[in-house]
Write an enzyme that holds these catalytic residues in place. Structure first.
Site, PDB file in Angstrom:
ATOM      1  N   HIS A   1      -8.623   0.710  -4.998  1.00 46.55           N
ATOM      2  CA  HIS A   1      -8.719  -0.720  -4.704  1.00 46.55           C
ATOM      3  C   HIS A   1     -10.112  -1.183  -5.111  1.00 46.55           C
ATOM      4  O   HIS A   1     -11.108  -0.513  -4.786  1.00 46.55           O
ATOM      5  CB  HIS A   1      -8.557  -0.979  -3.213  1.00 46.55           C
ATOM      6  CG  HIS A   1      -7.242  -0.578  -2.630  1.00 46.55           C
ATOM      7  ND1 HIS A   1      -6.256  -1.481  -2.327  1.00 46.55           N
ATOM      8  CD2 HIS A   1      -6.760   0.638  -2.280  1.00 46.55           C
ATOM      9  CE1 HIS A   1      -5.216  -0.838  -1.807  1.00 46.55           C
ATOM     10  NE2 HIS A   1      -5.497   0.449  -1.767  1.00 46.55           N
TER      11      HIS A   1
ATOM     12  N   VAL B   1       1.390   3.855  -1.255  1.00 45.41           N
ATOM     13  CA  VAL B   1       2.041   4.107  -2.550  1.00 45.41           C
ATOM     14  C   VAL B   1       1.582   5.472  -3.073  1.00 45.41           C
ATOM     15  O   VAL B   1       0.380   5.685  -3.286  1.00 45.41           O
ATOM     16  CB  VAL B   1       1.704   2.996  -3.571  1.00 45.41           C
ATOM     17  CG1 VAL B   1       2.372   3.298  -4.908  1.00 45.41           C
ATOM     18  CG2 VAL B   1       2.144   1.630  -3.047  1.00 45.41           C
TER      19      VAL B   1
ATOM     20  N   HIS C   1      -4.416   5.414  -6.804  1.00 37.99           N
ATOM     21  CA  HIS C   1      -4.956   4.096  -7.164  1.00 37.99           C
ATOM     22  C   HIS C   1      -6.264   3.895  -6.434  1.00 37.99           C
ATOM     23  O   HIS C   1      -6.474   4.428  -5.353  1.00 37.99           O
ATOM     24  CB  HIS C   1      -3.978   2.971  -6.806  1.00 37.99           C
ATOM     25  CG  HIS C   1      -3.482   3.006  -5.392  1.00 37.99           C
ATOM     26  ND1 HIS C   1      -2.498   3.878  -4.971  1.00 37.99           N
ATOM     27  CD2 HIS C   1      -3.845   2.290  -4.298  1.00 37.99           C
ATOM     28  CE1 HIS C   1      -2.266   3.694  -3.682  1.00 37.99           C
ATOM     29  NE2 HIS C   1      -3.080   2.747  -3.240  1.00 37.99           N
TER      30      HIS C   1
ATOM     31  N   ILE D   1      -0.614  -7.216  -4.940  1.00 38.10           N
ATOM     32  CA  ILE D   1       0.387  -8.232  -4.611  1.00 38.10           C
ATOM     33  C   ILE D   1       0.085  -8.924  -3.273  1.00 38.10           C
ATOM     34  O   ILE D   1       0.503 -10.050  -3.040  1.00 38.10           O
ATOM     35  CB  ILE D   1       1.804  -7.596  -4.610  1.00 38.10           C
ATOM     36  CG1 ILE D   1       2.872  -8.609  -4.916  1.00 38.10           C
ATOM     37  CG2 ILE D   1       2.094  -6.823  -3.337  1.00 38.10           C
ATOM     38  CD1 ILE D   1       4.211  -7.997  -5.316  1.00 38.10           C
TER      39      ILE D   1
HETATM   40  P1  AMP Z   1      -2.470   1.972  -0.251  1.00 41.93           P
HETATM   41  O1  AMP Z   1      -2.293   1.706   1.220  1.00 41.93           O
HETATM   42  O2  AMP Z   1      -3.869   2.380  -0.603  1.00 41.93           O
HETATM   43  O3  AMP Z   1      -1.419   2.925  -0.769  1.00 41.93           O
HETATM   44  O4  AMP Z   1      -2.279   0.572  -0.960  1.00 41.93           O
HETATM   45  C1  AMP Z   1      -1.141   0.180  -1.662  1.00 41.93           C
HETATM   46  C2  AMP Z   1      -1.379  -1.219  -2.173  1.00 41.93           C
HETATM   47  O5  AMP Z   1      -0.400  -1.509  -3.154  1.00 41.93           O
HETATM   48  C3  AMP Z   1      -1.284  -2.311  -1.100  1.00 41.93           C
HETATM   49  O6  AMP Z   1      -2.528  -3.020  -1.052  1.00 41.93           O
HETATM   50  C4  AMP Z   1      -0.133  -3.190  -1.593  1.00 41.93           C
HETATM   51  O7  AMP Z   1      -0.336  -4.561  -1.336  1.00 41.93           O
HETATM   52  C5  AMP Z   1      -0.119  -2.881  -3.082  1.00 41.93           C
HETATM   53  N1  AMP Z   1       1.163  -3.100  -3.756  1.00 41.93           N
HETATM   54  C6  AMP Z   1       2.391  -2.662  -3.373  1.00 41.93           C
HETATM   55  N2  AMP Z   1       3.325  -3.037  -4.260  1.00 41.93           N
HETATM   56  C7  AMP Z   1       2.676  -3.716  -5.242  1.00 41.93           C
HETATM   57  C8  AMP Z   1       3.096  -4.355  -6.461  1.00 41.93           C
HETATM   58  N3  AMP Z   1       4.381  -4.389  -6.841  1.00 41.93           N
HETATM   59  N4  AMP Z   1       2.146  -4.954  -7.216  1.00 41.93           N
HETATM   60  C9  AMP Z   1       0.842  -4.937  -6.845  1.00 41.93           C
HETATM   61  N5  AMP Z   1       0.395  -4.357  -5.720  1.00 41.93           N
HETATM   62  C10 AMP Z   1       1.290  -3.756  -4.924  1.00 41.93           C
END
Ligand code: AMP
Length: 127
Positions: A109, A103, A107, A37
């Site tokens: 990236h 999050v 995941h 996002i």
């Molecule tokens: P991390 O710091 O590795 O946990 O990265 C979490 C990522 O999730 C960040 O790059 C956010 O921009 C992304 N993110 C959070 N909410 C959403 C969402 N609703 N849709 C897509 N990406 C998201």
């Protein structure tokens, strides 16, 4: 080994359940890929397992071989489909506090679409 506690109110759990939308790129039986996002590079995709895993530590130790295989196959497929395999891309997974994981659902990236620079500053050169 203690199994990490999964918080099913996290945003990616809601995306998997279809409770909030995502910009989907691809899907496989056990995994989902969608655009970040807040993209940090021209191509910035997140790949997640559909199963409830907190982080790479949890996924690597608890997920089935089928889930792990499916995850990396989808990741590679997405990179190729987005045209990133030729010029290059970077995959990153943040686990825990020191890595600033935001999050709590595993995941990776996928960064691409520009020169990404060197991976990390050598520690002795940091100011
Ligand atoms: P991390 O710091 O590795 O946990 O990265 C979490 C990522 O999730 C960040 O790059 C956010 O921009 C992304 N993110 C959070 N909410 C959403 C969402 N609703 N849709 C897509 N990406 C998201």
């Amino acid at each position: 080994m203690t199994h990490a506690t999964y918080d099913d109110s996290n945003v990616f759990a809601k995306i998997i359940l279809g409770e909030i939308p995502c910009d989907k790129v691809a899907e496989s039986p056990h995994s989902l890929a969608f655009r970040d996002i807040e993209p940090q590079t021209p191509t910035h995709v997140l790949v997640i397992p559909k199963g409830a895993y907190v982080s790479s530590d949890d996924f690597a130790s608890q997920a089935s071989d089928a889930e792990i295989g499916d995850f990396f196959r989808l990741l590679g497929q997405v990179a190729r489909d987005l045209g990133a395999a030729e010029a290059g891309y970077r995959i990153v997974a943040n686990h825990g506090e020191d890595a600033h994981q935001e999050v709590p659902h595993f995941h990776m990236h996928l960064f691409a679409g520009t020169d990404l620079g060197r991976m990390i500053k050598p520690i002795h050169k940091q100011t």
